[in-house]
Structures are given as structure tokens and as C-alpha cells.
Motif scaffolding. Sequence first.
Motif, PDB file in Angstrom:
ATOM      1  N   PRO A  96      30.933 -36.359  21.722  1.00 60.31           N
ATOM      2  CA  PRO A  96      31.112 -35.858  20.354  1.00 60.31           C
ATOM      3  C   PRO A  96      32.328 -36.502  19.679  1.00 60.31           C
ATOM      4  CG  PRO A  96      30.648 -34.046  21.851  1.00 60.31           C
ATOM      5  CD  PRO A  96      30.896 -35.258  22.709  1.00 60.31           C
ATOM      6  N   GLY A  97      32.130 -36.981  18.462  1.00 60.63           N
ATOM      7  CA  GLY A  97      33.233 -37.532  17.691  1.00 60.63           C
ATOM      8  C   GLY A  97      33.736 -38.884  18.141  1.00 60.63           C
ATOM      9  N   ALA A  98      33.014 -39.551  19.041  1.00 59.25           N
ATOM     10  CA  ALA A  98      33.462 -40.859  19.536  1.00 59.25           C
ATOM     11  C   ALA A  98      32.279 -41.793  19.695  1.00 59.25           C
ATOM     12  CB  ALA A  98      34.187 -40.705  20.870  1.00 59.25           C
ATOM     13  N   GLU A  99      32.520 -43.083  19.458  1.00 60.96           N
ATOM     14  CA  GLU A  99      31.481 -44.087  19.687  1.00 60.96           C
ATOM     15  C   GLU A  99      31.534 -44.506  21.149  1.00 60.96           C
ATOM     16  OE1 GLU A  99      29.063 -45.089  17.587  1.00 60.96           O
ATOM     17  OE2 GLU A  99      29.856 -43.478  16.333  1.00 60.96           O
ATOM     18  N   GLN A 100      31.228 -43.562  22.014  1.00 64.34           N
ATOM     19  CA  GLN A 100      31.281 -43.795  23.447  1.00 64.34           C
ATOM     20  C   GLN A 100      30.221 -42.945  24.122  1.00 64.34           C
ATOM     21  OE1 GLN A 100      34.659 -42.374  26.192  1.00 64.34           O
ATOM     22  NE2 GLN A 100      35.106 -44.572  25.997  1.00 64.34           N
ATOM     23  N   TRP A 101      29.610 -43.499  25.171  1.00 66.01           N
ATOM     24  CA  TRP A 101      28.582 -42.787  25.926  1.00 66.01           C
ATOM     25  C   TRP A 101      29.041 -42.689  27.365  1.00 66.01           C
ATOM     26  CZ3 TRP A 101      27.939 -45.532  21.682  1.00 66.01           C
ATOM     27  CH2 TRP A 101      27.019 -45.105  20.717  1.00 66.01           C
ATOM     28  N   GLU A 102      28.787 -41.545  28.001  1.00 71.69           N
ATOM     29  CA  GLU A 102      29.212 -41.375  29.383  1.00 71.69           C
ATOM     30  C   GLU A 102      28.059 -40.867  30.237  1.00 71.69           C
ATOM     31  OE1 GLU A 102      32.462 -38.647  29.459  1.00 71.69           O
ATOM     32  OE2 GLU A 102      31.418 -37.096  28.337  1.00 71.69           O
ATOM     33  N   GLY A 103      28.025 -41.343  31.449  1.00 71.51           N
ATOM     34  CA  GLY A 103      26.977 -40.949  32.381  1.00 71.51           C
ATOM     35  C   GLY A 103      27.284 -41.533  33.747  1.00 71.51           C
ATOM     36  N   GLN A 104      26.314 -42.254  34.324  1.00 63.24           N
ATOM     37  CA  GLN A 104      26.519 -42.848  35.642  1.00 63.24           C
ATOM     38  C   GLN A 104      26.099 -44.307  35.650  1.00 63.24           C
ATOM     39  OE1 GLN A 104      24.148 -39.948  37.983  1.00 63.24           O
ATOM     40  NE2 GLN A 104      26.046 -39.481  39.069  1.00 63.24           N
ATOM     41  N   VAL A 105      26.683 -45.057  36.566  1.00 62.56           N
ATOM     42  CA  VAL A 105      26.276 -46.436  36.805  1.00 62.56           C
ATOM     43  C   VAL A 105      25.896 -46.553  38.275  1.00 62.56           C
ATOM     44  CG1 VAL A 105      28.648 -47.193  37.265  1.00 62.56           C
ATOM     45  CG2 VAL A 105      26.921 -48.880  36.606  1.00 62.56           C
ATOM     46  N   TYR A 106      24.774 -47.241  38.528  1.00 57.34           N
ATOM     47  CA  TYR A 106      24.370 -47.486  39.910  1.00 57.34           C
ATOM     48  C   TYR A 106      25.036 -48.763  40.395  1.00 57.34           C
ATOM     49  CZ  TYR A 106      21.652 -48.826  43.968  1.00 57.34           C
ATOM     50  OH  TYR A 106      21.278 -49.226  45.235  1.00 57.34           O
ATOM     51  N   ASN A 107      25.740 -48.656  41.519  1.00 52.61           N
ATOM     52  CA  ASN A 107      26.474 -49.760  42.111  1.00 52.61           C
ATOM     53  C   ASN A 107      25.643 -50.314  43.275  1.00 52.61           C
ATOM     54  OD1 ASN A 107      28.197 -51.397  43.560  1.00 52.61           O
ATOM     55  ND2 ASN A 107      29.905 -49.958  43.585  1.00 52.61           N
ATOM     56  N   ALA A 108      24.871 -51.356  43.000  1.00 50.58           N
ATOM     57  CA  ALA A 108      24.000 -51.905  44.038  1.00 50.58           C
ATOM     58  C   ALA A 108      24.773 -52.607  45.145  1.00 50.58           C
ATOM     59  CB  ALA A 108      22.983 -52.865  43.427  1.00 50.58           C
ATOM     60  N   LYS A 109      26.070 -52.863  44.928  1.00 51.00           N
ATOM     61  CA  LYS A 109      26.885 -53.489  45.971  1.00 51.00           C
ATOM     62  C   LYS A 109      27.037 -52.568  47.179  1.00 51.00           C
ATOM     63  CE  LYS A 109      31.331 -55.829  46.688  1.00 51.00           C
ATOM     64  NZ  LYS A 109      30.754 -57.128  47.058  1.00 51.00           N
ATOM     65  N   ASP A 110      27.112 -51.244  46.895  1.00 52.41           N
ATOM     66  CA  ASP A 110      27.212 -50.291  48.004  1.00 52.41           C
ATOM     67  C   ASP A 110      26.143 -49.205  47.945  1.00 52.41           C
ATOM     68  OD1 ASP A 110      28.048 -48.656  45.936  1.00 52.41           O
ATOM     69  OD2 ASP A 110      30.129 -48.508  46.612  1.00 52.41           O
ATOM     70  N   GLY A 111      25.242 -49.292  46.964  1.00 54.30           N
ATOM     71  CA  GLY A 111      24.151 -48.331  46.874  1.00 54.30           C
ATOM     72  C   GLY A 111      24.572 -46.953  46.411  1.00 54.30           C
ATOM     73  N   GLN A 112      25.710 -46.845  45.710  1.00 54.14           N
ATOM     74  CA  GLN A 112      26.238 -45.551  45.290  1.00 54.14           C
ATOM     75  C   GLN A 112      26.244 -45.425  43.771  1.00 54.14           C
ATOM     76  OE1 GLN A 112      26.941 -43.223  47.681  1.00 54.14           O
ATOM     77  NE2 GLN A 112      26.214 -44.814  49.089  1.00 54.14           N
ATOM     78  N   LEU A 113      26.361 -44.170  43.305  1.00 52.20           N
ATOM     79  CA  LEU A 113      26.481 -43.872  41.883  1.00 52.20           C
ATOM     80  C   LEU A 113      27.933 -43.552  41.546  1.00 52.20           C
ATOM     81  CD1 LEU A 113      23.374 -41.539  41.384  1.00 52.20           C
ATOM     82  CD2 LEU A 113      23.596 -43.905  40.608  1.00 52.20           C
ATOM     83  N   TYR A 114      28.376 -43.987  40.358  1.00 51.11           N
ATOM     84  CA  TYR A 114      29.732 -43.724  39.903  1.00 51.11           C
ATOM     85  C   TYR A 114      29.718 -43.238  38.458  1.00 51.11           C
ATOM     86  CZ  TYR A 114      31.129 -46.391  44.021  1.00 51.11           C
ATOM     87  OH  TYR A 114      31.296 -46.834  45.304  1.00 51.11           O
TER      88      TYR A 114
END
Length: 217
Positions: A96-114
Motif C-alpha cells: 500500500p502506498g508504494a510502487e513495490q511488490w513483495e512475496g517470494q522468490v524461488y532460489n533454484a541454486k538451493d531449491g529454497q524459497l526466500y
Amino acid sequence: MLHCQGTLMRLALYTGLILAGGFTCLTPALAADPTGDWRVADGVANIRVAQCNGSMWGAVSWEKQPGGRDENNPDASKKTRPTLGMVTLIDMKKKPGAEQWEGQVYNAKDGQLYSATITPAGTDQLEIKGCVMGFLCGGETWTRVGPPIPSSPANAMAKGAPKSTGAAPKAATGTTVAAAPAPAAPKAGGAAKPGQKGTADPVGDICLLPEIAGFAH
């Protein structure tokens, strides 16, 4: 563009590619559309970002070296899946109120989510920042290689979905690409119609990818 004071820990993210480097602070800029195809900083892949069901999603749309596999995925059934078309940015919500989106990124280097954020820097750059447990953050700048993507027919029923003109942005002056030049990638959309795959665009409308279309909100 001004750089942050102090030193940020580097976080090696891999979204079918390696994301590494110091995070760059953003100077005030006009609101920009984060959708479209983006060349990652080291030039090894493009990530297609689109709005699907009210959230921003990203998937690998081009690879410098074709034939990559998600071999570090902890799920044995996914270790042989192609990285082309693999979802990397997951269910990113606008702050809200910002030109920014937040969620998760999949890191295929280690198979984890961040945890991750994406922030447009003008019309031709996208800042991505990823963090582990809320700290040890790092990020990089992606460079636009394809125009913004109009709202997909796959998410026409999404409430509050902003409209996009689909017009190609004008290149900002004085910007530099963070990586050495890479071979030209196919233009977003190519010869394929939305949701279809073709030789010019093997991925098509990412909102129709099973992982995105079947995501439970």
C-alpha cells in the motif's frame, strides 16, 4: 543513482540464474509497470513478469544456455523439470502506498524459497531484493528487454486488476546494464498469441502456467 550507505550481505539467489551483488538504493522515480521481460544482471536469462489473479508472478522466459534443469529442488519429482518456464517470482502483492511488490522468490541454486521484493526504477530497470529470515539481504538490477504486458485473459476476473497499455517504454537516458551484453532474446509475445507457445516465444502467457493458474489464494 545513489548507493546505500554501509555494506549489505550478499545473498546468492538463483532463479534459473544467479543473483548476487550489493543492493542499490532507489532515487525517486515515476511509477513504472513491473510487467514485461527482464534481463538479469549477469545476462544468463530473462524473467517474464505478469499480473496474474491480482498478484505479480515471474517465470524464466529465455535462457542463454538452453536445456537447464531444476536439479537442486528438494522434491525429487521436480529435479528434471526444465528451468525454461519455471516460476521464480511467486504471488507478489503490491505494498500500500508504494510502487513495490513483495512475496517470494524461488532460489533454484538451493531449491529454497526466500522473501523478496521487486521495485521498478524508472521504465527500464527493476530492482529485486531477497532476504533470508528477514535479514542477510542482497539484490540486483534487471534491465527491460520486452514491453509491459497487458492484463492476461487468464486473470480477467481478478478484482482491482490495473489496466496496462502494452506500449513499449522509452529507454531512460544515462542507464547502464549491470552485465556484459548477451545474445538478443526473443521479444515478449513474439509471434505467439497470449497463452500459446511458439518458436519465437516458447513460454507464452505465464498466467496459464499450471503452477500459477492453479495457485490457491
